[in-house]
Design an enzyme around this catalytic site. Structure first.
Site, PDB file in Angstrom:
ATOM      1  N   CYS A 105      13.615 -10.350  -4.870  1.00 51.03           N
ATOM      2  CA  CYS A 105      12.893 -10.752  -6.092  1.00 51.03           C
ATOM      3  C   CYS A 105      13.841 -11.321  -7.144  1.00 51.03           C
ATOM      4  CB  CYS A 105      12.187  -9.565  -6.724  1.00 51.03           C
ATOM      5  SG  CYS A 105      10.827  -8.997  -5.759  1.00 51.03           S
ATOM      6  N   SER A 127       5.153   2.837 -16.976  1.00 51.50           N
ATOM      7  CA  SER A 127       6.290   2.553 -16.099  1.00 51.50           C
ATOM      8  C   SER A 127       7.627   2.438 -16.832  1.00 51.50           C
ATOM      9  CB  SER A 127       6.010   1.295 -15.284  1.00 51.50           C
ATOM     10  OG  SER A 127       5.605   0.258 -16.145  1.00 51.50           O
ATOM     11  N   ASP A 172       9.829  -3.168 -21.342  1.00 51.91           N
ATOM     12  CA  ASP A 172       8.992  -3.132 -20.140  1.00 51.91           C
ATOM     13  C   ASP A 172       9.920  -2.999 -18.932  1.00 51.91           C
ATOM     14  OD1 ASP A 172       6.782  -3.058 -18.563  1.00 51.91           O
ATOM     15  OD2 ASP A 172       5.939  -4.964 -19.216  1.00 51.91           O
ATOM     16  N   CYS A 224       0.739  -1.230   0.000  1.00 56.70           N
ATOM     17  CA  CYS A 224       0.000   0.000   0.000  1.00 56.70           C
ATOM     18  C   CYS A 224       0.784   1.304   0.000  1.00 56.70           C
ATOM     19  CB  CYS A 224      -0.868   0.028   1.238  1.00 56.70           C
ATOM     20  SG  CYS A 224      -1.718  -1.490   1.493  1.00 56.70           S
TER      21      CYS A 224
HETATM   22  P1  AMP Z   1       3.390  -9.735 -16.192  1.00 58.85           P
HETATM   23  O1  AMP Z   1       4.732 -10.114 -16.697  1.00 58.85           O
HETATM   24  O2  AMP Z   1       2.277  -9.939 -17.143  1.00 58.85           O
HETATM   25  O3  AMP Z   1       3.106 -10.419 -14.903  1.00 58.85           O
HETATM   26  O4  AMP Z   1       3.345  -8.197 -15.865  1.00 58.85           O
HETATM   27  C1  AMP Z   1       4.452  -7.405 -15.877  1.00 58.85           C
HETATM   28  C2  AMP Z   1       3.967  -5.982 -15.767  1.00 58.85           C
HETATM   29  O5  AMP Z   1       3.419  -5.762 -14.460  1.00 58.85           O
HETATM   30  C3  AMP Z   1       5.079  -5.021 -15.966  1.00 58.85           C
HETATM   31  O6  AMP Z   1       4.635  -4.191 -17.010  1.00 58.85           O
HETATM   32  C4  AMP Z   1       5.194  -4.210 -14.703  1.00 58.85           C
HETATM   33  O7  AMP Z   1       5.049  -2.850 -15.037  1.00 58.85           O
HETATM   34  C5  AMP Z   1       4.029  -4.640 -13.854  1.00 58.85           C
HETATM   35  N1  AMP Z   1       4.463  -5.094 -12.499  1.00 58.85           N
HETATM   36  C6  AMP Z   1       5.633  -5.562 -12.107  1.00 58.85           C
HETATM   37  N2  AMP Z   1       5.616  -5.868 -10.789  1.00 58.85           N
HETATM   38  C7  AMP Z   1       4.399  -5.577 -10.346  1.00 58.85           C
HETATM   39  C8  AMP Z   1       3.753  -5.653  -9.079  1.00 58.85           C
HETATM   40  N3  AMP Z   1       4.367  -6.107  -7.988  1.00 58.85           N
HETATM   41  N4  AMP Z   1       2.478  -5.237  -9.009  1.00 58.85           N
HETATM   42  C9  AMP Z   1       1.836  -4.793 -10.082  1.00 58.85           C
HETATM   43  N5  AMP Z   1       2.377  -4.704 -11.286  1.00 58.85           N
HETATM   44  C10 AMP Z   1       3.646  -5.089 -11.438  1.00 58.85           C
END
Ligand code: AMP
Length: 471
Positions: free
Chosen positions: A451, A298, A360, A14
């Site tokens: 991580c 991002s 990304d 949060c």
């Molecule tokens: P995915 O590989 O589909 O799980 O999603 C990756 C995307 O999620 C990337 O574009 C990041 O910007 C975003 N991301 C990475 N870590 C997190 C997280 N802890 N919570 C939410 N979004 C995330």
């Protein structure tokens, strides 16, 4: 409200914010800051205020703008306030809103972080209060133990000091009593936490990120130290070092993804560090291509850095529909996949016939990457090269950013070549771990890198049994 379907060890992540002001607009200041911190959680939000006499709370599911309406804010008088935005991928989205408090209403608590083990805390409370606390999450247990000591006639400061050894994990907490606003940070400083001074000596604020301070024109003073308790009341701001042994380990994922680019961590600009990650990526992974396209928003800084270093043109080949929340927010996998389509829109005239580098910030489950590689190709791209501006995410997070289980982390299950094949890219490459650290310009030992490395600085208890440390 306590739900029956909650898995206690999977808690909320949060944003927190607290303010002590000489004016009576505390709720409005917190509301503004929560808006600025909305990226840290969109599932639920809450504000508690105090006026020296009583604590009042407004909280519920939804975005800041929909929960903290004009009408709701008008019912929150007081010169002290704390606030919370919840980000949660697990548990019930319809309960456990914060700040949490009980019927005694002595103290309200809001939490950014996660306690991977709560056994000590739960046992202590069950033994001493006789209450069944099965459906309490970590934040609620923290609140209950502080209140338990306050009910024994201790001051809130004494109660926190007594409770502190029971808190095993990551926490940046804001705590509100009838006449004090308190900030408390774990001994490793895993989640960010900064102090600001309001204009015209009107008081102080504490925030998950410096962008929250900027939003109310508070001047950054310093970060809350690991293991430090900050108490703000009529007598000003006081600092107490609660944890004697501290090892600073700010979560490196704040730099990769979580924090807003205009925030500063360890005194450094997130935006600038992300750009440097992109430049470093360009030095490490050279690709013959026509355009560099960020996954918005991002990966924009890293993509600008890549374009700058490589000399390849930067363009917005993907648009983001800002009205769809972050993909991770939807706990149901099928919905998450659908969300990606709604969220990202390909710009055909930019992509058509081009050799495209898509960047990304991170690849977690691989769901987003697969969809977007497909999308870019469908839009007419001749080649699609996918780059991640951070290394392979192989280990789950237990300190408050809610990455999935190791089984769901694509880099823990497949080789880079297998992932490339799975997402359908012509090439796939990641920023090296050494490159990431170098780009931050901060010594590796000052980070929690769990991580990427599986090195967990705080005991993760039973969770360790389910992790393969050799992936
Ligand atoms: P995915 O590989 O589909 O799980 O999603 C990756 C995307 O999620 C990337 O574009 C990041 O910007 C975003 N991301 C990475 N870590 C997190 C997280 N802890 N919570 C939410 N979004 C995330």
């Amino acid at each position: 409200m306590i739900s029956q379907d909650f898995t206690p060890e999977l808690s909320e992540k949060c944003a927190v914010f607290g303010v002590y002001t000489k004016t009576h607009y505390a709720a409005r200041l917190v509301c503004t800051a929560l808006w600025a911190l909305q990226h840290r959680g969109q599932e639920a939000t809450g504000i508690s205020t105090a006026d020296g006499e009583t604590i009042r709370t407004n909280k519920g599911p939804g975005l800041v703008a929909s929960v903290h309406t004009e009408e709701a804010l008008n019912k929150l008088p007081g010169h002290m306030a704390i606030g919370h935005n919840r980000y949660s991928t697990f548990g019930s989205p319809f309960s456990h809103f914060q700040p949490c408090y009980t019927e005694h209403n002595l103290v309200a608590v809001a939490h950014n972080g996660n306690l991977p083990t709560v056994d000590k805390l739960r046992e202590f409370l069950i033994k001493n209060t006789g209450k069944g606390l099965d459906h309490h999450n970590d934040s609620e247990l923290i609140q209950e133990v502080i209140e338990f000591y306050m009910l024994k006639e201790m001051s809130v400061e004494e109660a926190i000091e007594k409770s502190f050894p029971l808190f095993t994990g990551a926490f940046s907490l804001v705590i509100l009593t009838k006449n004090k606003v308190i900030g408390l940070r774990d001994a490793h400083g895993i989640r960010p936490f900064s102090i600001g001074k309001l204009n015209n000596d009107e008081g102080y604020a504490i925030s998950s990120e410096t962008c929250g301070l900027d939003s109310i024109n508070a001047e950054f003073v310093r970060d809350v130290k690991p293991g430090e308790m900050i108490v703000i009341d009529d007598n000003g701001l006081h600092s107490y070092q609660i944890a004697k042994k501290t090892v600073e380990k700010l979560d490196i994922f704040e730099f990769v993804y979580f924090s807003r680019p205009d925030s500063f961590l360890y005194g450094k600009s997130i935006n600038e560090i992300r750009r440097e990650m992109g430049r470093q990526l360009a030095r490490e992974k050279k690709i013959d291509a026509d355009i560099v396209v960020p996954v918005p928003n991002s990966a924009i800084p890293a993509s600008l850095g890549y374009a700058e270093e490589s000399g390849i043109k930067f363009d917005h080949g993907l648009l983001k529909n800002s009205y769809i929340h972050r993909t991770f927010i939807n706990p149901v996998h099928v919905m998450r996949e659908k969300d990606v389509k709604l969220k990202l829109i390909p710009m055909k005239e930019i992509l058509k016939g081009k050799r495209v580098i898509v960047i990304d910030d991170s690849i977690v489950r691989g769901t987003t990457s697969k969809k977007l590689v497909h999308m870019v190709r469908n839009a007419g791209a001749k080649e699609v090269h996918l780059l991640s501006a951070s290394p392979e995410v192989k280990y789950p997070d237990f300190y408050g950013i809610a990455t999935p289980t190791q089984q769901e982390l694509i880099a823990a299950q497949m080789s880079v070549e297998e992932i490339r094949n799975f997402v359908g890219a012509d090439t796939l490459q990641y920023l090296s771990y050494e490159g990431l650290i170098k780009a931050t310009g901060i010594p590796e030992e000052k980070f929690c890198t769990s991580c990427f490395t599986g090195k967990y600085p705080i005991d993760i208890g039973e969770h360790a049994k389910n992790i393969n440390f050799k992936v």
